[in-house]
Write a protein that holds these residues in place. Structure first.
Motif, mmCIF file in Angstrom:
data_model
loop_
_atom_site.group_PDB
_atom_site.id
_atom_site.type_symbol
_atom_site.label_atom_id
_atom_site.label_comp_id
_atom_site.label_asym_id
_atom_site.label_seq_id
_atom_site.Cartn_x
_atom_site.Cartn_y
_atom_site.Cartn_z
ATOM 1 N N THR A 260 0.821 -1.215 0.000
ATOM 2 C CA THR A 260 0.000 0.000 0.000
ATOM 3 C C THR A 260 0.853 1.262 0.000
ATOM 4 O O THR A 260 0.438 2.285 -0.545
ATOM 5 C CB THR A 260 -0.927 0.015 1.228
ATOM 6 O OG1 THR A 260 -0.163 -0.245 2.426
ATOM 7 C CG2 THR A 260 -2.003 -1.039 1.092
ATOM 8 N N ARG A 261 2.034 1.199 0.600
ATOM 9 C CA ARG A 261 2.881 2.397 0.686
ATOM 10 C C ARG A 261 3.199 2.951 -0.699
ATOM 11 O O ARG A 261 3.183 4.171 -0.905
ATOM 12 C CB ARG A 261 4.177 2.069 1.428
ATOM 13 C CG ARG A 261 5.085 3.281 1.599
ATOM 14 C CD ARG A 261 6.315 2.979 2.423
ATOM 15 N NE ARG A 261 7.236 2.069 1.742
ATOM 16 C CZ ARG A 261 7.532 0.850 2.175
ATOM 17 N NH1 ARG A 261 6.957 0.366 3.269
ATOM 18 N NH2 ARG A 261 8.394 0.089 1.519
ATOM 19 N N LYS A 262 3.440 2.087 -1.654
ATOM 20 C CA LYS A 262 3.845 2.519 -2.986
ATOM 21 C C LYS A 262 2.699 2.516 -3.990
ATOM 22 O O LYS A 262 2.923 2.711 -5.183
ATOM 23 C CB LYS A 262 4.969 1.609 -3.494
ATOM 24 C CG LYS A 262 6.223 1.635 -2.636
ATOM 25 C CD LYS A 262 7.292 0.725 -3.205
ATOM 26 C CE LYS A 262 8.561 0.768 -2.363
ATOM 27 N NZ LYS A 262 9.620 -0.118 -2.919
ATOM 28 N N SER A 263 1.481 2.293 -3.507
ATOM 29 C CA SER A 263 0.337 2.184 -4.408
ATOM 30 C C SER A 263 -0.381 3.526 -4.557
ATOM 31 O O SER A 263 -1.067 3.985 -3.629
ATOM 32 C CB SER A 263 -0.641 1.119 -3.898
ATOM 33 O OG SER A 263 -1.806 1.102 -4.688
ATOM 34 N N ILE A 264 -0.245 4.147 -5.714
ATOM 35 C CA ILE A 264 -0.957 5.398 -5.973
ATOM 36 C C ILE A 264 -2.459 5.161 -5.965
ATOM 37 O O ILE A 264 -3.239 5.981 -5.467
ATOM 38 C CB ILE A 264 -0.507 5.993 -7.330
ATOM 39 C CG1 ILE A 264 0.978 6.364 -7.270
ATOM 40 C CG2 ILE A 264 -1.353 7.213 -7.682
ATOM 41 C CD1 ILE A 264 1.532 6.855 -8.594
ATOM 42 N N ALA A 265 -2.871 4.007 -6.497
ATOM 43 C CA ALA A 265 -4.302 3.698 -6.544
ATOM 44 C C ALA A 265 -4.902 3.626 -5.142
ATOM 45 O O ALA A 265 -6.022 4.116 -4.911
ATOM 46 C CB ALA A 265 -4.514 2.370 -7.274
ATOM 47 N N PHE A 266 -4.174 3.030 -4.204
ATOM 48 C CA PHE A 266 -4.689 2.927 -2.839
ATOM 49 C C PHE A 266 -4.911 4.315 -2.236
ATOM 50 O O PHE A 266 -5.965 4.583 -1.653
ATOM 51 C CB PHE A 266 -3.720 2.130 -1.963
ATOM 52 C CG PHE A 266 -4.142 2.034 -0.522
ATOM 53 C CD1 PHE A 266 -5.005 1.034 -0.114
ATOM 54 C CD2 PHE A 266 -3.700 2.957 0.425
ATOM 55 C CE1 PHE A 266 -5.425 0.950 1.206
ATOM 56 C CE2 PHE A 266 -4.114 2.883 1.742
ATOM 57 C CZ PHE A 266 -4.973 1.876 2.140
ATOM 58 N N TRP A 267 -3.940 5.187 -2.383
ATOM 59 C CA TRP A 267 -4.047 6.505 -1.766
ATOM 60 C C TRP A 267 -5.064 7.384 -2.482
ATOM 61 O O TRP A 267 -5.747 8.192 -1.840
ATOM 62 C CB TRP A 267 -2.673 7.171 -1.716
ATOM 63 C CG TRP A 267 -1.731 6.424 -0.815
ATOM 64 C CD1 TRP A 267 -0.634 5.705 -1.175
ATOM 65 C CD2 TRP A 267 -1.843 6.291 0.613
ATOM 66 N NE1 TRP A 267 -0.042 5.128 -0.080
ATOM 67 C CE2 TRP A 267 -0.760 5.469 1.038
ATOM 68 C CE3 TRP A 267 -2.738 6.769 1.556
ATOM 69 C CZ2 TRP A 267 -0.563 5.130 2.370
ATOM 70 C CZ3 TRP A 267 -2.544 6.430 2.893
ATOM 71 C CH2 TRP A 267 -1.473 5.624 3.289
ATOM 72 N N LEU A 268 -5.215 7.207 -3.799
ATOM 73 C CA LEU A 268 -6.254 7.948 -4.509
ATOM 74 C C LEU A 268 -7.644 7.473 -4.075
ATOM 75 O O LEU A 268 -8.546 8.289 -3.856
ATOM 76 C CB LEU A 268 -6.096 7.766 -6.019
ATOM 77 C CG LEU A 268 -5.003 8.598 -6.698
ATOM 78 C CD1 LEU A 268 -4.914 8.248 -8.174
ATOM 79 C CD2 LEU A 268 -5.278 10.084 -6.527
#
Length: 447
Positions: A260-268
């Protein structure tokens, strides 16, 4: 024991459980502590006995039985909690295009005498928060609105609407647990520990609390993460924060978990749902009153605490008065530092270890809080079923001792029952975190 005898014993246990829930929901007030304790203990014992006796293949019967118990409570008026009048009040405000964050109920009745009606006046009389701004996030307000529209100024119909929504959420929890147990290669019989747990049934279906929906959203976030749908996972986590603020404390775990730390999709996904969930608070500066209520709640109320009560007593000896105003921010800071430390130290490598970290964070948070209502345990308890930890399962029984306060004419908590509850919990925590050595090894194989 023969198979036929085992089936007969399970049937007998189910009958006892069904009658017990019916009595608690319809006939036993929370003020009658000893009868409540007796029935609740019997229900918890029945849940454990069913778990030990039932076969994994019988999950369909378990589902139907637990669902029927919940449906049997549909028209019961909540007896263990008096929060629901505020739910309906906020729902009526939204239905009338009023902002529930702008005025306290007392001020609203004073300033809008022509808009008041007997239904609102009755809700006001039943309410335990007449002088406070609403502390429920906007997603809750949406559910309250549905109950207000469906109830149509009838509290019993409003209760029915809320119960149906919460039971639908519980069905979702059941099947997500089912899917996740299969994914983690765990026995499905653990479903029983949640589905028949007396705390879960009484506090969600019986008393209309929303922690079951929080658990539903956290499980959905976990399931989406396992399926590599990171954006959807972040969205579900954001919605869980919008339902109840508490899952926000898990944010540091997403920074320590590489997926999740490197997931742009998760944070968006997280950002979008958080914006949608809390945008209403930007209207007319509603967030100011919302934060005022949260601050007041954290700095004034005390119930079923552990570490907080111990330090408070020391404060009485030294200062001669209740140091809640000074102690609460200190404990909040310690909680934050502890959460950051655990997230940094654990660094989960898979979703199984991530859930184990969530359970530890919930435990650390609740132990330090000045207010620990029984229903606060439910999300962490549900998550703990994916680990070898037993503390939250045991706490779902021991927390019934906190209801002793309602049996006291002055609502005074008994140090004896508090000591009993937290002694049981302390032993469970010691067993989970200081005696077992194979738990993290079992988690290392998770996905």
């Amino acid at each position: 024991m023969t198979r036929k005898l085992k089936q007969l014993l399970i049937l007998l246990i189910w009958l006892v459980i069904s009658v017990g829930f019916f009595c608690l929901a319809y006939f036993v007030p929370r003020e009658n502590f000893w009868l409540t304790l007796l029935i609740y203990t019997s229900l918890f014992a029945g849940t454990l006995a069913t778990y030990l006796l039932s076969e994994q293949s019988k999950w369909k019967l378990i589902f139907i039985g637990g669902l029927l118990i919940r449906l049997s409570l549909l028209i019961a008026i909540p007896k263990w909690s008096d929060d629901y009048p505020r739910f309906f009040w906020d729902g009526e405000m939204v239905k009338m295009n009023q902002n529930p964050y702008l005025e306290t109920p007392g001020n609203w009745l004073k300033n809008n005498p022509k808009s008041a009606n007997p239904y609102l006046e009755n809700l006001f009389d039943l309410m335990n928060s007449q002088g406070y701004f609403s502390v429920y996030p906007p997603l809750n307000q949406g559910i309250f609105y549905l109950a207000a529209v469906g109830g149509n100024l009838d509290p019993l119909t409003g209760i029915l609407v809320l119960r149906i929504l919460l039971i639908l959420g519980e069905i979702g929890v059941f099947f997500l647990l089912f899917k996740l147990f299969d994914h983690f290669k765990m026995t499905r019989s653990k479903l029983i520990l949640y589905w028949l747990n007396p705390l879960v049934i009484m506090e969600i279906t019986g008393n209309l609390h929303f922690e079951g929906l929080v658990l539903l959203l956290l499980l959905a976030a976990l399931f989406a993460l396992i399926k590599d749908k990171n954006g959807l996972s972040g969205g579900f986590w954001g919605l869980s924060v919008g339902m109840k603020l508490l899952p926000l404390m898990l944010i540091s775990t997403f920074f320590s978990f590489v997926k999740t730390r490197k997931s742009i999709a998760f944070w968006l996904g997280s950002a979008c749902t958080l914006i949608v969930s809390f945008a209403w608070l930007l209207i007319d500066n509603s967030w100011i009153h919302f934060l005022q209520s949260l601050k007041l709640y954290q700095g004034k109320f005390e119930f079923n605490a552990s570490v907080y009560y111990l330090i408070r007593e020391i404060g009485f000896w030294i200062k001669g008065y209740n140091i809640i105003g000074d102690l609460t921010p200190i404990l909040s800071s310690i909680t934050l530092l502890g959460i950051l430390y655990f997230s940094w130290k654990r660094k989960p490598e898979n979703t199984h270890q991530l859930v184990d970290l969530w359970v530890l964070i919930y435990l650390f948070y609740l132990i330090l809080q000045p207010v620990v209502h029984p229903w606060y345990l439910i999300p962490a308890f549900g998550l703990s079923l994916f680990t070898n930890k037993k503390a939250f399962l045991i706490w779902t029984f021991a927390v019934i001792f906190s209801y002793q306060a309602y049996g006291d004419p002055n609502y005074q908590e008994s140090p004896i029952f508090l000591f009993l509850e937290y002694s049981i919990l302390a032993l469970a925590v010691y067993w989970d975190y200081f005696m077992k050595t194979d738990d993290m090894n079992s988690l290392s194989n998770g996905n």
